[in-house]
Design a protein around this motif. Structure first.
Motif, PDB file in Angstrom:
ATOM      1  N   GLY A   1       0.795  -1.219   0.000  1.00 53.71           N
ATOM      2  CA  GLY A   1       0.000   0.000   0.000  1.00 53.71           C
ATOM      3  C   GLY A   1       0.826   1.268   0.000  1.00 53.71           C
ATOM      4  N   ALA A   2       2.133   1.133   0.188  1.00 52.32           N
ATOM      5  CA  ALA A   2       2.999   2.315   0.242  1.00 52.32           C
ATOM      6  C   ALA A   2       3.563   2.629  -1.142  1.00 52.32           C
ATOM      7  CB  ALA A   2       4.143   2.079   1.219  1.00 52.32           C
ATOM      8  N   THR A   3       3.936   3.863  -1.332  1.00 48.40           N
ATOM      9  CA  THR A   3       4.613   4.276  -2.561  1.00 48.40           C
ATOM     10  C   THR A   3       5.842   5.085  -2.182  1.00 48.40           C
ATOM     11  OG1 THR A   3       3.366   6.344  -2.779  1.00 48.40           O
ATOM     12  CG2 THR A   3       2.427   4.384  -3.821  1.00 48.40           C
TER      13      THR A   3
ATOM     14  N   GLN B   1       9.255  -8.172  10.060  1.00 49.63           N
ATOM     15  CA  GLN B   1       8.610  -6.930   9.651  1.00 49.63           C
ATOM     16  C   GLN B   1       9.275  -6.267   8.448  1.00 49.63           C
ATOM     17  OE1 GLN B   1       6.031  -4.879  12.778  1.00 49.63           O
ATOM     18  NE2 GLN B   1       8.122  -4.604  13.491  1.00 49.63           N
ATOM     19  N   LEU B   2      10.589  -6.075   8.505  1.00 53.95           N
ATOM     20  CA  LEU B   2      11.256  -5.334   7.441  1.00 53.95           C
ATOM     21  C   LEU B   2      11.266  -6.096   6.122  1.00 53.95           C
ATOM     22  CD1 LEU B   2      14.307  -3.666   9.228  1.00 53.95           C
ATOM     23  CD2 LEU B   2      12.213  -2.591   8.416  1.00 53.95           C
ATOM     24  N   VAL B   3      11.545  -7.392   6.181  1.00 53.74           N
ATOM     25  CA  VAL B   3      11.623  -8.168   4.936  1.00 53.74           C
ATOM     26  C   VAL B   3      10.285  -8.181   4.201  1.00 53.74           C
ATOM     27  CG1 VAL B   3      12.010 -10.451   3.946  1.00 53.74           C
ATOM     28  CG2 VAL B   3      13.576  -9.574   5.693  1.00 53.74           C
ATOM     29  N   PRO B   4       9.154  -8.520   4.859  1.00 54.68           N
ATOM     30  CA  PRO B   4       7.872  -8.477   4.138  1.00 54.68           C
ATOM     31  C   PRO B   4       7.532  -7.079   3.629  1.00 54.68           C
ATOM     32  CG  PRO B   4       7.637  -9.696   6.181  1.00 54.68           C
ATOM     33  CD  PRO B   4       8.980  -9.040   6.228  1.00 54.68           C
ATOM     34  N   PHE B   5       7.863  -6.043   4.411  1.00 53.30           N
ATOM     35  CA  PHE B   5       7.572  -4.678   3.964  1.00 53.30           C
ATOM     36  C   PHE B   5       8.366  -4.325   2.713  1.00 53.30           C
ATOM     37  CE2 PHE B   5       8.855  -0.173   4.060  1.00 53.30           C
ATOM     38  CZ  PHE B   5       7.626   0.381   3.751  1.00 53.30           C
ATOM     39  N   VAL B   6       9.658  -4.635   2.714  1.00 57.63           N
ATOM     40  CA  VAL B   6      10.498  -4.325   1.548  1.00 57.63           C
ATOM     41  C   VAL B   6      10.026  -5.092   0.326  1.00 57.63           C
ATOM     42  CG1 VAL B   6      12.818  -4.538   0.596  1.00 57.63           C
ATOM     43  CG2 VAL B   6      12.510  -3.682   2.916  1.00 57.63           C
TER      44      VAL B   6
ATOM     45  N   VAL C   1       8.742  -3.294  -3.064  1.00 56.77           N
ATOM     46  CA  VAL C   1       9.341  -3.588  -4.376  1.00 56.77           C
ATOM     47  C   VAL C   1       8.274  -3.987  -5.380  1.00 56.77           C
ATOM     48  CG1 VAL C   1      10.838  -5.216  -5.609  1.00 56.77           C
ATOM     49  CG2 VAL C   1      11.616  -4.186  -3.458  1.00 56.77           C
ATOM     50  N   VAL C   2       7.332  -4.844  -4.935  1.00 57.43           N
ATOM     51  CA  VAL C   2       6.240  -5.243  -5.826  1.00 57.43           C
ATOM     52  C   VAL C   2       5.422  -4.025  -6.236  1.00 57.43           C
ATOM     53  CG1 VAL C   2       4.106  -6.592  -6.013  1.00 57.43           C
ATOM     54  CG2 VAL C   2       6.115  -7.583  -4.896  1.00 57.43           C
ATOM     55  N   ARG C   3       5.118  -3.143  -5.272  1.00 56.35           N
ATOM     56  CA  ARG C   3       4.334  -1.945  -5.579  1.00 56.35           C
ATOM     57  C   ARG C   3       5.067  -1.036  -6.567  1.00 56.35           C
ATOM     58  NH1 ARG C   3       0.034   1.209  -3.497  1.00 56.35           N
ATOM     59  NH2 ARG C   3      -0.232   2.876  -5.052  1.00 56.35           N
ATOM     60  N   HIS C   4       6.391  -0.945  -6.438  1.00 53.90           N
ATOM     61  CA  HIS C   4       7.162  -0.044  -7.299  1.00 53.90           C
ATOM     62  C   HIS C   4       7.285  -0.581  -8.727  1.00 53.90           C
ATOM     63  CE1 HIS C   4      10.004   3.097  -8.268  1.00 53.90           C
ATOM     64  NE2 HIS C   4      10.868   2.193  -8.710  1.00 53.90           N
TER      65      HIS C   4
ATOM     66  N   TRP D   1      -3.133  -7.538  -5.083  1.00 52.74           N
ATOM     67  CA  TRP D   1      -2.760  -8.346  -3.920  1.00 52.74           C
ATOM     68  C   TRP D   1      -3.092  -7.661  -2.599  1.00 52.74           C
ATOM     69  CZ3 TRP D   1       2.859 -10.507  -5.103  1.00 52.74           C
ATOM     70  CH2 TRP D   1       2.767 -11.429  -6.156  1.00 52.74           C
ATOM     71  N   HIS D   2      -3.114  -6.327  -2.600  1.00 53.62           N
ATOM     72  CA  HIS D   2      -3.254  -5.588  -1.344  1.00 53.62           C
ATOM     73  C   HIS D   2      -4.519  -5.938  -0.559  1.00 53.62           C
ATOM     74  CE1 HIS D   2      -4.096  -2.074   1.286  1.00 53.62           C
ATOM     75  NE2 HIS D   2      -2.795  -2.158   1.518  1.00 53.62           N
ATOM     76  N   PRO D   3      -5.710  -6.006  -1.193  1.00 54.82           N
ATOM     77  CA  PRO D   3      -6.908  -6.361  -0.408  1.00 54.82           C
ATOM     78  C   PRO D   3      -6.801  -7.736   0.243  1.00 54.82           C
ATOM     79  CG  PRO D   3      -7.522  -5.446  -2.545  1.00 54.82           C
ATOM     80  CD  PRO D   3      -6.049  -5.702  -2.596  1.00 54.82           C
ATOM     81  N   VAL D   4      -6.181  -8.690  -0.463  1.00 49.35           N
ATOM     82  CA  VAL D   4      -6.027 -10.036   0.099  1.00 49.35           C
ATOM     83  C   VAL D   4      -5.090 -10.005   1.306  1.00 49.35           C
ATOM     84  CG1 VAL D   4      -5.270 -12.393  -0.376  1.00 49.35           C
ATOM     85  CG2 VAL D   4      -6.444 -11.081  -2.158  1.00 49.35           C
ATOM     86  N   ALA D   5      -3.952  -9.318   1.143  1.00 48.71           N
ATOM     87  CA  ALA D   5      -2.986  -9.233   2.244  1.00 48.71           C
ATOM     88  C   ALA D   5      -3.593  -8.514   3.444  1.00 48.71           C
ATOM     89  CB  ALA D   5      -1.721  -8.513   1.775  1.00 48.71           C
ATOM     90  N   ALA D   6      -4.363  -7.439   3.176  1.00 48.47           N
ATOM     91  CA  ALA D   6      -5.003  -6.699   4.258  1.00 48.47           C
ATOM     92  C   ALA D   6      -6.031  -7.565   4.976  1.00 48.47           C
ATOM     93  CB  ALA D   6      -5.658  -5.436   3.712  1.00 48.47           C
TER      94      ALA D   6
END
Length: 297
Positions: free
Chosen positions: A26-28, A147-152, A156-159, A168-173
């Protein structure tokens, strides 16, 4: 270790990883750059969440004279910034959702590193629980990996594949929300005697007072329009359960009393923070309606 404990640990790991993966999706990079470029806001929010709020947790626990398990639980929660529900409180109150989400992600990432040393220093200073201290290196490594590894990976996927990230975001959320409820239910059911013992005690009240004051401090230690500042208040009030759960498992052997107190503090904190956000939202809707109503002839 029995089967239920293994299952609880597995669901906890999924909750932590899914939450941070969803945050990354969800981040950019532009949104994160906006947060980093606003130096006064950044410094104030970091001061509030990494220094002031942990000290507040220690102060509230001492003021209410909490027993060791509840004292430790409140310290763990207070020292763990970046809870995913903080960004959701921004939505509930119709605040600055973009700034709230970006700051929550940033705090969760930094908090995965600062959590261990912060808790260790406060536990030693408070001399609580027989002077128990955490294995900081192991805790930092565990929390950072979870925390850091899944976030990164999510970032990367978002970028590089934004359409994939958005799908994927709604499923992960959803996985994050469901596993959070499962973890919370497991903490309550598995340690119900300890939770019931807290009813009528000062522990639940301490959790509420902590959340309310944290909301106020997070709002005060921010810059910009009122909507942004109260959004930072919500981010400060709702802490990250992931590192706290990891610490209970690593340092306290999943002590039922601490897990029960942790669940009680989390619930009482949410019970205090959500109505504040709802009141802010109602006031803003009323204000917007007045602005949108044309003047009478």
């Amino acid at each position: 270790m029995n089967t239920l404990q293994l299952l609880f640990n597995a669901v906890t790991v999924i909750f932590i990883a899914a939450t941070m993966f969803a945050a990354g999706l969800g981040a950019t990079l532009p949104a994160l750059r906006v947060v980093f470029s606003n130096v006064p806001l950044l410094l104030l929010v970091l001061l509030a969440n990494l220094v002031v709020i942990p000290l507040l947790g220690w102060g509230v626990a001492t003021l209410f004279g909490l027993p060791a398990a509840a004292f430790i639980a409140l310290l763990l929660i207070a020292s763990s910034p970046g809870g995913p529900f903080g960004a959701k409180l921004g939505m509930v109150q119709n605040g600055d959702v973009v700034a709230g989400a970006a700051m929550q992600v940033l705090l969760a990432a930094i908090g995965s590193i600062t959590f261990g040393p912060t808790v260790n220093v406060i536990l030693k200073a408070a001399n609580v629980g027989g002077g128990v201290s955490l294995d900081v290196a192991t805790l930092m490594l565990t929390v950072a990996v979870l925390q850091l590894v899944p976030f990164v990976v999510g970032l990367v996927v978002r970028h590089y594949a934004p359409s994939t990230a958005l799908s994927w975001h709604p499923v992960a959320a959803t996985v994050s929300n469901v596993t959070f409820l499962v973890v919370l239910a497991g903490m309550l059911v598995g340690n119900w005697r300890d939770v019931v013992a807290l009813i009528g005690s000062r522990s639940l009240l301490a959790g509420c007072v902590f959340a309310v004051i944290a909301f106020a401090l997070g709002t005060a230690l921010a810059t910009g329009p009122f909507e942004r500042r109260t959004t930072m208040g919500g981010v400060a009030a709702v802490r990250n359960a992931g590192p706290a759960l990891a610490a209970v498992g690593l340092a306290f052997g999943n002590d039922p009393a601490i897990l029960g107190a942790l669940a009680a503090v989390l619930l009482s904190g949410l019970a205090a923070a959500v109505p504040i956000a709802a009141v802010l939202s109602r006031g803003r809707r009323h204000h917007d309606m007045k602005l949108s109503t044309p003047p009478s002839e």
